[in-house]
Design a protein around this motif. Structure first.
Motif, PDB file in Angstrom:
ATOM      1  N   CYS A  10      55.086   4.427  32.476  1.00  0.00           N
ATOM      2  CA  CYS A  10      55.156   3.295  31.764  1.00  0.00           C
ATOM      3  C   CYS A  10      53.768   2.525  31.666  1.00  0.00           C
ATOM      4  CB  CYS A  10      56.365   2.324  32.185  1.00  0.00           C
ATOM      5  SG  CYS A  10      57.933   2.800  31.764  1.00  0.00           S
ATOM      6  N   LEU A  11      53.141   2.520  33.105  1.00  0.00           N
ATOM      7  CA  LEU A  11      51.832   1.957  33.069  1.00  0.00           C
ATOM      8  C   LEU A  11      50.685   2.703  32.662  1.00  0.00           C
ATOM      9  CD1 LEU A  11      52.492   0.126  36.489  1.00  0.00           C
ATOM     10  CD2 LEU A  11      52.301  -0.862  34.475  1.00  0.00           C
ATOM     11  N   SER A  12      50.877   3.917  32.182  1.00  0.00           N
ATOM     12  CA  SER A  12      49.748   4.852  31.890  1.00  0.00           C
ATOM     13  C   SER A  12      49.405   4.342  30.381  1.00  0.00           C
ATOM     14  CB  SER A  12      50.309   6.338  31.848  1.00  0.00           C
ATOM     15  OG  SER A  12      51.211   6.778  30.927  1.00  0.00           O
ATOM     16  N   PHE A  13      50.059   3.679  29.643  1.00  0.00           N
ATOM     17  CA  PHE A  13      49.510   3.294  28.116  1.00  0.00           C
ATOM     18  C   PHE A  13      48.564   2.260  28.390  1.00  0.00           C
ATOM     19  CE2 PHE A  13      53.841   5.036  28.205  1.00  0.00           C
ATOM     20  CZ  PHE A  13      53.475   6.305  27.288  1.00  0.00           C
ATOM     21  N   ALA A  14      47.653   2.342  27.327  1.00  0.00           N
ATOM     22  CA  ALA A  14      46.629   1.221  27.095  1.00  0.00           C
ATOM     23  C   ALA A  14      47.281  -0.089  26.894  1.00  0.00           C
ATOM     24  CB  ALA A  14      45.834   1.650  25.828  1.00  0.00           C
ATOM     25  N   GLY A  15      46.822  -0.922  27.826  1.00  0.00           N
ATOM     26  CA  GLY A  15      47.230  -2.395  27.539  1.00  0.00           C
ATOM     27  C   GLY A  15      48.707  -2.526  28.261  1.00  0.00           C
ATOM     28  N   ALA A  16      49.295  -1.625  28.789  1.00  0.00           N
ATOM     29  CA  ALA A  16      50.589  -1.831  29.458  1.00  0.00           C
ATOM     30  C   ALA A  16      50.481  -2.470  30.761  1.00  0.00           C
ATOM     31  CB  ALA A  16      51.316  -0.581  29.707  1.00  0.00           C
ATOM     32  N   GLU A  17      51.645  -3.298  31.188  1.00  0.00           N
ATOM     33  CA  GLU A  17      51.578  -4.072  32.045  1.00  0.00           C
ATOM     34  C   GLU A  17      53.150  -4.335  32.599  1.00  0.00           C
ATOM     35  OE1 GLU A  17      50.386  -8.509  31.831  1.00  0.00           O
ATOM     36  OE2 GLU A  17      51.280  -8.564  29.795  1.00  0.00           O
ATOM     37  N   GLU A  18      53.132  -4.408  34.139  1.00  0.00           N
ATOM     38  CA  GLU A  18      54.481  -4.672  34.530  1.00  0.00           C
ATOM     39  C   GLU A  18      54.768  -6.140  34.844  1.00  0.00           C
ATOM     40  OE1 GLU A  18      57.209  -2.760  38.092  1.00  0.00           O
ATOM     41  OE2 GLU A  18      54.975  -2.807  38.096  1.00  0.00           O
ATOM     42  N   THR A  19      55.821  -6.633  34.383  1.00  0.00           N
ATOM     43  CA  THR A  19      56.201  -8.112  34.632  1.00  0.00           C
ATOM     44  C   THR A  19      57.572  -7.963  35.243  1.00  0.00           C
ATOM     45  OG1 THR A  19      57.034  -8.562  32.386  1.00  0.00           O
ATOM     46  CG2 THR A  19      54.547  -8.820  32.728  1.00  0.00           C
ATOM     47  N   PHE A  20      57.832  -9.327  35.729  1.00  0.00           N
ATOM     48  CA  PHE A  20      59.053  -9.606  36.246  1.00  0.00           C
ATOM     49  C   PHE A  20      59.931 -10.810  35.846  1.00  0.00           C
ATOM     50  CE2 PHE A  20      56.672  -6.955  39.186  1.00  0.00           C
ATOM     51  CZ  PHE A  20      57.374  -5.841  39.484  1.00  0.00           C
TER      52      PHE A  20
END
Length: 121
Positions: A10-20
């Protein structure tokens, strides 16, 4: 696919970020502040909810028992994929990428260009 592999993809894509936004146990993966994947990575039953075109969402649900209507999401536009080994890792990766691409395709042209994806339709 395990939770670490799911998170990494999921984080490998351009601009992807993990939020909570829903608490520390629920990872929400976003691009340009728009959600494309949602998962409780530490849950006993690993699942990921993904955005999907409505017609394809229905077809996937009919074809695969591990694909169900999006849990606590708009069931027309979201599927939840149960990661139980019945779908290949490649198929799950493809569904995640499709979700990301769908969200990116709805961004303004400048947003798509900034992510290096100007021609996604």
């Amino acid at each position: 696919m395990n939770s670490a592999e799911l998170r990494d993809h999921c984080l490998s894509f351009a601009g992807a970020e993990e939020t909570f936004p829903f608490g520390p146990r629920t990872s929400v993966f976003k691009v340009a502040a728009r959600m494309f994947a949602l998962s409780q990575l530490g849950a006993d039953s690993l699942r990921v909810s993904l955005k999907c075109e409505p017609e394809l969402a229905e077809a996937l649900r009919e074809a695969y028992p591990a694909v169900i209507p999006g849990y606590h999401l708009n069931k027309r536009h979201w599927n939840t994929v149960i990661i139980d080994g019945s779908l290949s890792d490649g198929a799950i990766r493809d569904l995640i990428e499709d979700s990301y691409d769908l969200v990116v395709s709805k961004l303004p042209a400048a947003g798509r260009r900034a992510l290096g994806r100007p021609s996604i339709t």
